[in-house]
Design an enzyme around this catalytic site. Structure first.
Site: not given
Length: 438
Positions: A177, A153, A84
């Site tokens: 997330s 996210s 990420k």
């Protein structure tokens, strides 16, 4: 002689085949490149990189030279790892889904990334994140339906595993997330006990609530990775069937009709499979928990972004800007009081688990299936109390709705009971993941 390569195999199988040479690493990467080129243009899980697989093939050769003897190869030898894009990774620029000048966002590599590199993982690339891991969405699409959100996210991280273009990815969770996008994309998503995985080297959203997490395609693979990342990991093999608790009340009512109906079906299936499933009244003050959690996120985001926002406010996504502006109004005393509430909730949930002799809580990982559209990543309310309390959580794939969109089941364990939670999850997985274990 090499064996046929199955890109959809469990991470444990892929790792075993790559270590042994049953799947020669260059051949595996060539097969993955073909899959990547087929799926990535539709999913958009990764930040673009010229020569991605040329780089990976070179790094594979270096790895093979370093570990010529299969018996000495580390646990994740050659495993492609998506990261990420709020994690610092040596050799990659951190952009955090933001329009801010990249030079102000850089830092030393995250120890979690270094740990998996040392275990033999190769960096497949940076996975798309919403802006600064909040709600401003990136371009990523749901791998099961490009018209639907992948969640956030950790959008790219979940979608990459769901699309079969990465066997392992890093994400983070501050509200929902990891667990929500895992459900939307049909993957396993693990959020550890708070601070069980080192989160330094990761751009924070809320330092009191951020958790580093991971995505794989099954529980066995997650156990392998958790053992490499979690401090003081001790493998647990559980023979007895878990006692499972349903947190009845205001919290559970937040799920959609589809989400609740599917959840009740899963609970019945687990009961029929021999698990003890207990309905327990819990969190009558859920609205206060919700308000408190969001106050902490806003206040701590405002404090972290203070200098950047003062200079670059116009470059922030409107959703992030609104969060920061809201957080600027929170006083230090209000923030301290809210943070104290985290420990109180954790103690309360653990007391109920002790009273009813529960091993795990069961709950929906999202309101329902992934909503249509890419402007929103979905509501994380079903993940919020478990993140707030810092208890370990795991999303399991659990079938699909009539439209073919994945649905999941969320497990919550005891504080520092990550090992037991994953062991129990291996019992629950074949009961609820009907598509994979049919």
């Amino acid at each position: 002689m090499s064996r046929p390569i199955n890109l959809d195999a469990s991470l444990t199988v892929i790792a075993s085949e790559l270590r042994s040479g049953g799947w020669p690493l260059p051949d595996y990467l060539t097969a993955l490149e073909q899959r990547f080129n087929e799926r990535e243009p539709d999913v958009l899980a990764f930040l673009p990189e010229n020569g991605r697989f040329h780089r990976l093939q070179q790094q594979a050769q270096e790895l093979l030279q370093k570990y010529p003897n299969p018996a000495e190869r580390p646990a994740l030898f050659g495993i492609p790892l998506g990261v990420k894009d709020i994690f610092q990774v040596d050799g990659f620029t951190t952009r955090a889904g933001s329009q801010l000048p990249p030079d102000i966002l850089q830092g030393s590599e995250a120890p979690s990334v270094t740990a998996l590199r040392q275990a033999g993982a190769l960096i497949l690339g940076k996975a798309v994140t919403t802006e600064f891991a909040y709600f401003g969405p990136g371009p990523t699409r749901n791998p099961h339906s490009p018209a639907h959100t992948p969640g956030g996210s950790s959008s790219g991280s979940a979608a990459a595993v769901g699309a079969g273009i990465a066997p392992l990815t890093f994400g983070t969770q501050t509200i929902g997330s990891v667990n929500r996008p895992a459900a939307f994309c049909g993957t396993v998503g693990y959020k550890p006990t708070y601070n069980r995985i080192d989160k330094s080297g990761v751009l924070p959203l809320s330092v009191s609530l951020d958790h580093v997490g991971c995505f794989t395609n099954d529980v066995a693979g997650m156990e392998l990775v958790a053992g490499l990342l979690c401090q003081h990991w001790q493998l647990v093999v559980t023979e007895k069937k878990a006692v499972l608790g349903i947190p009845e009340g205001l919290y559970l009512q937040k799920a959609s009709e589809e989400g609740r109906k599917h959840f009740r079906q899963l609970c019945r299936r687990l009961h029929e499979a021999g698990f003890v499933v207990k309905s327990v009244e819990a969190m009558p003050d859920f609205d206060k928990i919700y308000t408190r959690h969001n106050l902490i996120v806003a206040a701590e985001a405002a404090r972290f972004h203070e200098a950047w926002f003062a200079e670059h406010a116009e470059k922030y996504h409107p959703k992030t800007a609104e969060l920061i502006q809201r957080g600027q109004k929170v006083t230090d005393s209000q923030l301290k009081k809210a943070i104290r509430g985290r420990a109180a909730l954790r103690e309360y949930l653990m007391q109920i688990m002790d009273k009813h002799r529960l091993d795990l809580w069961l709950s929906p990982p999202a309101l329902g299936a992934a909503p249509a559209g890419l402007d929103s990543t979905g509501d994380p309310v079903m993940n919020l109390p478990w993140t707030h309390s810092g208890l370990p959580t795991l999303t399991l794939p659990a079938g699909k709705n009539k439209a073919g969109l994945p649905l999941g089941l969320q497990l919550t364990g005891r504080r520092f009971g990550d090992e037991a939670m994953l062991s129990f999850a291996s019992q629950i997985e074949p009961v609820v993941d009907v598509d994979k274990f049919a």
